[in-house]
Design an enzyme around this catalytic site. Structure first.
Site, PDB file in Angstrom:
ATOM      1  N   CYS A 279       1.101  -1.179   0.119  1.00 53.71           N
ATOM      2  CA  CYS A 279      -0.036   0.040   0.034  1.00 53.71           C
ATOM      3  C   CYS A 279       0.916   1.200  -0.048  1.00 53.71           C
ATOM      4  O   CYS A 279       1.837   1.220   0.647  1.00 53.71           O
ATOM      5  CB  CYS A 279      -0.970  -0.212   1.148  1.00 53.71           C
ATOM      6  SG  CYS A 279      -0.400   0.618   2.467  1.00 53.71           S
ATOM      7  N   GLU A 280       0.495   2.262  -0.846  1.00 51.25           N
ATOM      8  CA  GLU A 280       1.434   3.366  -0.881  1.00 51.25           C
ATOM      9  C   GLU A 280       1.201   4.386   0.205  1.00 51.25           C
ATOM     10  O   GLU A 280       2.014   5.266   0.418  1.00 51.25           O
ATOM     11  CB  GLU A 280       0.923   4.270  -2.113  1.00 51.25           C
ATOM     12  CG  GLU A 280      -0.436   4.790  -2.135  1.00 51.25           C
ATOM     13  CD  GLU A 280      -0.654   5.408  -3.541  1.00 51.25           C
ATOM     14  OE1 GLU A 280      -0.090   5.101  -4.422  1.00 51.25           O
ATOM     15  OE2 GLU A 280      -1.712   6.202  -3.792  1.00 51.25           O
ATOM     16  N   HIS A 281       0.238   4.170   1.192  1.00 56.28           N
ATOM     17  CA  HIS A 281      -0.038   4.930   2.222  1.00 56.28           C
ATOM     18  C   HIS A 281       1.274   4.777   3.280  1.00 56.28           C
ATOM     19  O   HIS A 281       1.447   5.500   4.252  1.00 56.28           O
ATOM     20  CB  HIS A 281      -1.273   4.980   2.914  1.00 56.28           C
ATOM     21  CG  HIS A 281      -2.429   5.535   1.868  1.00 56.28           C
ATOM     22  ND1 HIS A 281      -3.380   4.801   1.570  1.00 56.28           N
ATOM     23  CD2 HIS A 281      -2.220   6.372   0.819  1.00 56.28           C
ATOM     24  CE1 HIS A 281      -4.120   5.277   0.381  1.00 56.28           C
ATOM     25  NE2 HIS A 281      -3.544   6.333   0.134  1.00 56.28           N
ATOM     26  N   HIS A 282       1.222   3.368   3.478  1.00 61.85           N
ATOM     27  CA  HIS A 282       1.864   2.881   4.800  1.00 61.85           C
ATOM     28  C   HIS A 282       3.239   1.989   4.430  1.00 61.85           C
ATOM     29  O   HIS A 282       4.134   1.471   5.107  1.00 61.85           O
ATOM     30  CB  HIS A 282       1.288   2.104   5.751  1.00 61.85           C
ATOM     31  CG  HIS A 282       0.025   2.948   6.057  1.00 61.85           C
ATOM     32  ND1 HIS A 282      -1.174   2.521   5.509  1.00 61.85           N
ATOM     33  CD2 HIS A 282      -0.001   3.534   7.106  1.00 61.85           C
ATOM     34  CE1 HIS A 282      -2.146   3.484   6.180  1.00 61.85           C
ATOM     35  NE2 HIS A 282      -1.445   4.061   7.353  1.00 61.85           N
TER      36      HIS A 282
ATOM     37  N   HIS B 156      -5.210  -6.171   4.115  1.00 62.14           N
ATOM     38  CA  HIS B 156      -4.262  -4.970   4.288  1.00 62.14           C
ATOM     39  C   HIS B 156      -3.713  -5.076   5.831  1.00 62.14           C
ATOM     40  O   HIS B 156      -4.186  -4.861   6.739  1.00 62.14           O
ATOM     41  CB  HIS B 156      -4.935  -3.597   4.207  1.00 62.14           C
ATOM     42  CG  HIS B 156      -5.466  -3.676   2.703  1.00 62.14           C
ATOM     43  ND1 HIS B 156      -5.070  -2.527   1.959  1.00 62.14           N
ATOM     44  CD2 HIS B 156      -6.395  -4.147   2.122  1.00 62.14           C
ATOM     45  CE1 HIS B 156      -5.446  -2.646   0.773  1.00 62.14           C
ATOM     46  NE2 HIS B 156      -6.430  -3.436   0.731  1.00 62.14           N
TER      47      HIS B 156
ATOM     48  N   GLN C 175      -5.534  -0.394  -3.734  1.00 61.29           N
ATOM     49  CA  GLN C 175      -6.232  -1.719  -4.232  1.00 61.29           C
ATOM     50  C   GLN C 175      -7.253  -1.204  -5.391  1.00 61.29           C
ATOM     51  O   GLN C 175      -7.355  -2.048  -6.537  1.00 61.29           O
ATOM     52  CB  GLN C 175      -7.045  -2.183  -3.153  1.00 61.29           C
ATOM     53  CG  GLN C 175      -7.548  -3.665  -3.692  1.00 61.29           C
ATOM     54  CD  GLN C 175      -8.464  -4.482  -2.801  1.00 61.29           C
ATOM     55  OE1 GLN C 175      -7.980  -4.267  -1.430  1.00 61.29           O
ATOM     56  NE2 GLN C 175      -9.273  -5.239  -3.010  1.00 61.29           N
TER      57      GLN C 175
ATOM     58  N   CYS D 270      -1.542  -2.851   6.904  1.00 59.62           N
ATOM     59  CA  CYS D 270      -1.448  -1.701   7.381  1.00 59.62           C
ATOM     60  C   CYS D 270      -2.927  -1.558   8.499  1.00 59.62           C
ATOM     61  O   CYS D 270      -2.769  -0.702   9.367  1.00 59.62           O
ATOM     62  CB  CYS D 270      -1.291  -0.503   6.512  1.00 59.62           C
ATOM     63  SG  CYS D 270      -2.735  -0.457   5.271  1.00 59.62           S
TER      64      CYS D 270
HETATM   65 ZN    ZN Z   1      -2.008   1.443   4.196  1.00 59.16          ZN
END
Ligand code: ZN
Length: 201
Positions: free
Chosen positions: A71-74, A140, A112, A142
């Site tokens: 995931c690009e956020h975490h 996920h 996703q 994260c």
């Molecule tokens: Zn994430």
């Protein structure tokens, strides 16, 4: 990258020079290079010699393709199953190439929803089928590992083009075929899962 990882270890309160961590920056770099190798992949080379002209217009389905992404956020993993269906107009893709195509887009920093769309859009662009559908179900980490409350770490996303978007019967046929597998997709309560990684934390 190895310097950055050494610095990260120090920031975490670790001693990057202790024995167990000495080669960690090298290993982490190697792992990240692999897990993001999709950026360098050339779709046309991946599909090389595997687009065939056929006289066949029934639904083609490839189910249960395992995928692993970040995931690009975490920058934490999300992973699960991908199901791809399309209805050829004049061309088909060699079946073994579809998991390769999924990997090309999964091995990047992703969300996703975009991953699902990119797979569907690429098939749409490359063989101009009458329709294409992609469903992805993923856990996920994260969300799961951080114990974020009242958030489901499991998410289902879909992208539907052409006949799958326009024709409810075609869409239902696809969803029914996924359900036949038993377990996994089709447990209808899971389809209601919200977006897993919202990236606001
Ligand atoms: Zn994430």
């Amino acid at each position: 990258m190895q310097d950055a990882i050494r610095q990260l270890l120090a920031e975490l309160g670790e001693d990057p020079t202790r024995e167990g961590l000495r080669d960690t920056p090298k290993r982490v770099e190697k792992a990240y290079r692999f897990l993001t190798s999709g950026y360098d992949a050339d779709i046309d080379r991946v599909l090389n010699n595997a687009l065939f002209t056929v006289d066949y217009s029934e639904m083609v389905i490839v189910k249960d393709i395992d995928f692993y992404s970040l995931c690009e956020h975490h920058m934490l993993p999300f992973f699960g199953k991908c199901h791809v269906a399309y209805i050829p107009s004049t061309k088909v893709i060699g079946l073994s190439k579809i998991p390769r195509l999924v990997d090309v887009f999964a091995r990047r920093l992703q969300v996703q929803e975009r991953l699902t769309n990119q797979i569907a859009a690429t098939i749409h662009d490359k063989i101009a089928p009458l329709g294409v559908a992609v469903v992805m179900e993923a856990t996920h980490l994260c969300m799961a590992m951080r114990g974020v409350e009242k958030q489901n770490s499991f998410a289902v996303t879909s992208a539907m083009f052409g006949a799958f978007r326009d024709n409810a019967r075609t869409r239902m046929e696809f969803l029914e075929l996924l359900r036949l597998r038993g377990g996994g997709f089709g447990a209808t309560d899971r389809t209601a899962a919200g977006l897993a990684c919202v990236g606001d934390e």
